[in-house]
Motif scaffolding. Sequence first.
Motif, mmCIF file in Angstrom:
data_model
loop_
_atom_site.group_PDB
_atom_site.id
_atom_site.type_symbol
_atom_site.label_atom_id
_atom_site.label_comp_id
_atom_site.label_asym_id
_atom_site.label_seq_id
_atom_site.Cartn_x
_atom_site.Cartn_y
_atom_site.Cartn_z
ATOM 1 N N HIS B 170 1.269 10.953 0.609
ATOM 2 C CA HIS B 170 1.316 12.403 0.382
ATOM 3 C C HIS B 170 2.760 12.845 0.537
ATOM 4 C CE1 HIS B 170 -3.088 13.046 0.460
ATOM 5 N NE2 HIS B 170 -3.070 11.978 1.234
ATOM 6 N N THR B 171 3.364 13.303 -0.553
ATOM 7 C CA THR B 171 4.774 13.664 -0.471
ATOM 8 C C THR B 171 4.995 15.108 -0.912
ATOM 9 O OG1 THR B 171 5.368 12.986 -2.735
ATOM 10 C CG2 THR B 171 5.340 11.265 -1.046
ATOM 11 N N ALA B 172 6.092 15.683 -0.434
ATOM 12 C CA ALA B 172 6.463 17.063 -0.794
ATOM 13 C C ALA B 172 7.931 17.086 -1.185
ATOM 14 C CB ALA B 172 6.203 18.000 0.388
ATOM 15 N N HIS B 173 8.233 17.822 -2.257
ATOM 16 C CA HIS B 173 9.567 17.805 -2.844
ATOM 17 C C HIS B 173 10.059 19.216 -3.202
ATOM 18 C CE1 HIS B 173 9.038 13.410 -3.504
ATOM 19 N NE2 HIS B 173 7.774 13.752 -3.642
ATOM 20 N N GLU B 174 11.382 19.294 -3.449
ATOM 21 C CA GLU B 174 11.979 20.580 -3.804
ATOM 22 C C GLU B 174 11.661 21.017 -5.231
ATOM 23 O OE1 GLU B 174 16.156 19.467 -1.973
ATOM 24 O OE2 GLU B 174 16.200 21.542 -2.662
ATOM 25 N N THR B 175 11.574 20.035 -6.155
ATOM 26 C CA THR B 175 11.423 20.398 -7.574
ATOM 27 C C THR B 175 10.295 19.621 -8.239
ATOM 28 O OG1 THR B 175 12.927 18.663 -8.312
ATOM 29 C CG2 THR B 175 13.922 20.802 -7.787
ATOM 30 N N TRP B 263 6.626 21.031 -4.273
ATOM 31 C CA TRP B 263 5.955 20.248 -5.305
ATOM 32 C C TRP B 263 5.444 18.975 -4.651
ATOM 33 C CZ3 TRP B 263 5.590 22.311 -10.232
ATOM 34 C CH2 TRP B 263 6.375 23.454 -10.457
ATOM 35 N N GLN B 264 4.192 18.639 -4.909
ATOM 36 C CA GLN B 264 3.596 17.523 -4.164
ATOM 37 C C GLN B 264 3.091 16.394 -5.044
ATOM 38 O OE1 GLN B 264 1.083 20.437 -1.712
ATOM 39 N NE2 GLN B 264 1.320 18.692 -0.334
ATOM 40 N N THR B 265 2.958 15.230 -4.419
ATOM 41 C CA THR B 265 2.284 14.100 -5.063
ATOM 42 C C THR B 265 1.292 13.513 -4.066
ATOM 43 O OG1 THR B 265 3.526 12.132 -4.305
ATOM 44 C CG2 THR B 265 4.568 13.489 -6.029
ATOM 45 N N SER B 266 0.322 12.769 -4.576
ATOM 46 C CA SER B 266 -0.475 11.898 -3.720
ATOM 47 C C SER B 266 -0.859 10.669 -4.519
ATOM 48 C CB SER B 266 -1.699 12.627 -3.152
ATOM 49 O OG SER B 266 -2.652 12.876 -4.153
ATOM 50 N N TRP B 267 -1.135 9.578 -3.814
ATOM 51 C CA TRP B 267 -1.342 8.292 -4.502
ATOM 52 C C TRP B 267 -2.052 7.321 -3.582
ATOM 53 C CZ3 TRP B 267 2.206 5.579 -1.382
ATOM 54 C CH2 TRP B 267 3.288 6.323 -0.913
ATOM 55 N N GLY B 268 -2.846 6.432 -4.194
ATOM 56 C CA GLY B 268 -3.611 5.514 -3.350
ATOM 57 C C GLY B 268 -4.135 4.281 -4.058
ATOM 58 N N VAL B 269 -4.306 3.228 -3.257
ATOM 59 C CA VAL B 269 -5.091 2.063 -3.671
ATOM 60 C C VAL B 269 -6.052 1.748 -2.529
ATOM 61 C CG1 VAL B 269 -3.253 1.048 -5.103
ATOM 62 C CG2 VAL B 269 -3.537 0.289 -2.718
ATOM 63 N N SER B 270 -7.121 1.034 -2.827
ATOM 64 C CA SER B 270 -8.176 0.839 -1.836
ATOM 65 C C SER B 270 -8.675 -0.601 -1.804
ATOM 66 C CB SER B 270 -9.345 1.764 -2.168
ATOM 67 O OG SER B 270 -10.045 1.245 -3.285
ATOM 68 N N THR B 271 -9.694 -0.827 -0.960
ATOM 69 C CA THR B 271 -10.345 -2.141 -0.872
ATOM 70 C C THR B 271 -10.970 -2.554 -2.208
ATOM 71 O OG1 THR B 271 -12.036 -0.854 0.305
ATOM 72 C CG2 THR B 271 -10.826 -2.472 1.575
ATOM 73 N N ARG B 272 -11.055 -1.634 -3.150
ATOM 74 C CA ARG B 272 -11.456 -1.963 -4.516
ATOM 75 C C ARG B 272 -10.598 -3.095 -5.096
ATOM 76 N NH1 ARG B 272 -12.277 2.027 -9.667
ATOM 77 N NH2 ARG B 272 -14.440 1.899 -9.020
ATOM 78 N N LEU B 273 -9.346 -3.196 -4.635
ATOM 79 C CA LEU B 273 -8.472 -4.273 -5.135
ATOM 80 C C LEU B 273 -9.095 -5.651 -4.886
ATOM 81 C CD1 LEU B 273 -4.868 -3.129 -4.068
ATOM 82 C CD2 LEU B 273 -5.994 -2.838 -6.275
ATOM 83 N N ILE B 274 -9.880 -5.764 -3.818
ATOM 84 C CA ILE B 274 -10.538 -7.053 -3.539
ATOM 85 C C ILE B 274 -11.582 -7.338 -4.616
ATOM 86 C CG2 ILE B 274 -11.925 -8.357 -1.861
ATOM 87 C CD1 ILE B 274 -10.559 -6.647 0.344
ATOM 88 N N GLY B 275 -12.303 -6.288 -5.028
ATOM 89 C CA GLY B 275 -13.240 -6.445 -6.140
ATOM 90 C C GLY B 275 -12.523 -6.899 -7.406
ATOM 91 N N ALA B 276 -11.344 -6.348 -7.634
ATOM 92 C CA ALA B 276 -10.557 -6.724 -8.818
ATOM 93 C C ALA B 276 -10.158 -8.200 -8.775
ATOM 94 C CB ALA B 276 -9.311 -5.845 -8.911
ATOM 95 N N LEU B 277 -9.781 -8.671 -7.604
ATOM 96 C CA LEU B 277 -9.417 -10.090 -7.464
ATOM 97 C C LEU B 277 -10.598 -10.990 -7.816
ATOM 98 C CD1 LEU B 277 -7.466 -10.037 -4.079
ATOM 99 C CD2 LEU B 277 -6.525 -10.761 -6.274
ATOM 100 N N ILE B 278 -11.770 -10.616 -7.300
ATOM 101 C CA ILE B 278 -12.976 -11.417 -7.552
ATOM 102 C C ILE B 278 -13.275 -11.446 -9.051
ATOM 103 C CG2 ILE B 278 -15.473 -11.574 -7.125
ATOM 104 C CD1 ILE B 278 -14.888 -9.968 -4.473
ATOM 105 N N MET B 279 -13.263 -10.256 -9.668
ATOM 106 C CA MET B 279 -13.695 -10.146 -11.071
ATOM 107 C C MET B 279 -12.644 -10.615 -12.062
ATOM 108 S SD MET B 279 -16.063 -6.771 -11.263
ATOM 109 C CE MET B 279 -14.761 -5.585 -11.015
ATOM 110 N N SER B 280 -11.371 -10.602 -11.668
ATOM 111 C CA SER B 280 -10.327 -11.050 -12.592
ATOM 112 C C SER B 280 -10.240 -12.563 -12.638
ATOM 113 C CB SER B 280 -8.948 -10.533 -12.160
ATOM 114 O OG SER B 280 -8.861 -9.160 -12.373
ATOM 115 N N HIS B 281 -10.319 -13.193 -11.469
ATOM 116 C CA HIS B 281 -9.958 -14.612 -11.407
ATOM 117 C C HIS B 281 -11.134 -15.569 -11.228
ATOM 118 C CE1 HIS B 281 -5.880 -13.232 -11.375
ATOM 119 N NE2 HIS B 281 -5.954 -12.684 -10.179
ATOM 120 N N GLY B 282 -12.294 -15.063 -10.804
ATOM 121 C CA GLY B 282 -13.420 -15.955 -10.510
ATOM 122 C C GLY B 282 -13.876 -16.741 -11.736
#
Lengths: 489, 489
Positions: B170-175, B263-282
């Motif tokens: 969560h970030t806050a900026h001037e512009t 001016w703000q931003t927010s961003w995230g990644v989650s434990t969903r990445l583990i699902g991606a590993l399973i489904m991409s490479h298995g």
Amino acid sequence: MENVLNNDERLVKQITPKSKDFARWYIEIIRKAELADYAPIKGMMIIRPYGYAIWENIQRLLDIRIKESGHSNAYFPLFIPESFLQKETEHLEGFSPEVAWVTLGGKEQLEERLAVRPTSEAIIGHMYSKWIKSWRDLPVLINQWANIVRWEKVTRPFLRTTEFLWQEGHTAHETFEEAQKETFMILEMYKEFVENELSIPVIAGKKTDKEKFAGALETYAIEALMSDGKALQMGTSHNLGQHFSKVFNIRFEDRNQNLQYVWQTSWGVSTRLIGALIMSHGDDSGLRFPPRVAPIQVVIIPISGGSTWKEKVLPQAQKIRETLKNKGIRVKIDDREEFTPGWKFSEWEMRGVPLRIEIGPRDIKEQKAVIVRRDIFEKKSVSLDSLADHVVQLLEDIQKSLREQALAFQVENTYEIDNYNDFKSLIESKRGFIKAFWCGRSSCEEKIKEETIATIRAIPVDESRKTSKGKCIYCNGDAKDLVYFARAY
Amino acid sequence: MENVLNNDERLVKQITPKSKDFARWYIEIIRKAELADYAPIKGMMIIRPYGYAIWENIQRLLDIRIKESGHSNAYFPLFIPESFLQKETEHLEGFSPEVAWVTLGGKEQLEERLAVRPTSEAIIGHMYSKWIKSWRDLPVLINQWANIVRWEKVTRPFLRTTEFLWQEGHTAHETFEEAQKETFMILEMYKEFVENELSIPVIAGKKTDKEKFAGALETYAIEALMSDGKALQMGTSHNLGQHFSKVFNIRFEDRNQNLQYVWQTSWGVSTRLIGALIMSHGDDSGLRFPPRVAPIQVVIIPISGGSTWKEKVLPQAQKIRETLKNKGIRVKIDDREEFTPGWKFSEWEMRGVPLRIEIGPRDIKEQKAVIVRRDIFEKKSVSLDSLADHVVQLLEDIQKSLREQALAFQVENTYEIDNYNDFKSLIESKRGFIKAFWCGRSSCEEKIKEETIATIRAIPVDESRKTSKGKCIYCNGDAKDLVYFARAY
């Protein structure tokens, strides 16, 4: 960040001195140093970056020990169905007044309300009953880093908050002896960790039945004396016996093909450790953090020399920063132009940074820099060549020195008393640890608490406990143990 | 642990082959490999040690990047008062059907119910309004690692669960420009992280208004193609504009002494990445983890040689383990006596360990060991002297090879289509990414979703988007963008 608009060199003067009003100092220093802030929810706090960095250091250093002793981390659900908590009666009674309940999911009223975990024995016990089938599955050695919610009536940042962060270990074993061995191993691990990394000496001991964890067979804890003379419980290690395995039906086929209930332990330390750091080491100039857990270990203050500031002083400061960084030291340059060096000195002293390096044009000409220790304000001028080695050595010295100061305080404030009148007047005038004989009866323990607010903090594990000579400080009956009393947080 | 009692060499045969039933394979491999288990609470899971170790690796590798780009970690409360969520209307409408509500604290009915955080913009916005006063306080660059609760109707382990773990920046900026720069920097950081550490190639792009985060000005995301041809959103980076700063009154005095909203931003990644590993490479033999995030990188299987097992083979295996450990490799010896080597090969293949080392009496006589790659089952005999160097090189090769395989799959399954009938038959028969022109109207987007279940996954940021030639795949009107469609998780 509010400081930015408030250019006052006597920063620490805005805070009630610790020696004048400890409780007020504690609250004010936490907010002024930006360790934490109050949240708009009863009893909750925000751990700000400067405070959270301490928790990250604690996590890193403790997690190494948890893993090296054979445990793995996992993650269990935040919510626990009410019926699970109800299975262990003592456990339910212990926690039910403190539980936050989820009763609605989206628009839907839940059939069974869900506890926001006040601790995870119940949900973990349920899962262990599914995972453990044979002695070959044992021991199970799992730890979890998680948030915990307890609906507390009176709260204080880091010490007692509605939500806090902790680790909770949960293990399962074949025998009582193994569980007991684990319980002691963890107690010893906590003691070593807190004494070496946080520089806080502790008493390791058993809790009385009255003070033990709801559902445990026996609770062990480490207890430290804060610099106001009150005790703080800093970590607990429980031998749960078979209480939870019986109600959650955690059984295994033993080496003789018989079904047995497992023996369990659980153990934890929390963000309360940050409160202990503040209260153990702080002084009238503010915080003093042991280097191993300090968010910033060294702050470099360039002394501006007019026109040469950006061309000469700043590059030299950056060079020092790189040298120290390469040694793995957490270092920061305070290059803000809107503040005087004096203001910066005061700010970083208040915020507890162990070492300050001052460097100005004259120092550079002499190829030197000034190092100032936060713990004893010792100042020396050191050649730039040997600066990094000096810093490494000084950080080790400070780590040790803070521990020695805290130990000296503990020794000075531990009294062996055999007379209840002395007990009462001492606990009133000086607080501290009072070692006294106790008959082992809850009735005496309760009376003492009623009359003095003091509780039994520990039945020490590392001292000769049995004695034929002692008489109970309260009833004068034959003593069972020599125990530590104190008023506690 | 259930495997212990089930001595069957054809372990992987107990699992539905991936090629036969992807959805079932996904669920079964997660439980069999002990990545996770179902919790006794609707839609919740337990992340078991083998799965949690992946999350710890992800956290460590991503946290370095978050800090190196100037952010600090902090911790905000789990509970958010309902009135806070109500302040931003879109945000409330987006999340309110998914909120778990705390209505009781201990025995006491709460005056205002508390949301268990479905995301933290509201509580963080409130705190930023207290902390930010001047342009000197900006930017504020804070990240939090935390658990999140969303009351989901349909859940699947790692992909969509009632509770999950994530990081939220969560970030806050001037512009506006600075906020936009941050949004893109994070998007690029996520892409680099996922491609290099998880070996998963992604498309980075903007979301349509329909798909963006509730309360954001613009949402950007990274999207990957899973090996069943469905897309998975793997991370999001939002430019929040001034939506939250206006409702939470986060104002600062700018460089000209005027009050402005941040001016703000927010961003995230989650434990969903583990699902991606399973489904991409298995594959049909089980999991295949990229070495950088694999819980165990190398498993050593001693081939027992009768009487020489404990005296000769095991010590040599331990020697290899120590050599590899000293190189920073995560290595394990499987010395269980109740299983055959064949069963162990099968188990660790199924659990996705990148490299297996086999060592037996004959190998020791020849001063050799056998190394087997999990990704392509390549086997070679290597002298013990050069074993460690080989292992280091092979782990790098596997990391790259998995990414190349996933990229080849993505390229092969990305189609550029300009005819809606082809679009429909392709999405039905092969799924995959379909690149097609779109007029920019929500009505076309919605119709396509209704008729094909496909959604616009990304308006790519790294390709020429504007085109005068293209015609919308649905309405045949002038196209605005060439976008990626897919059926998605």
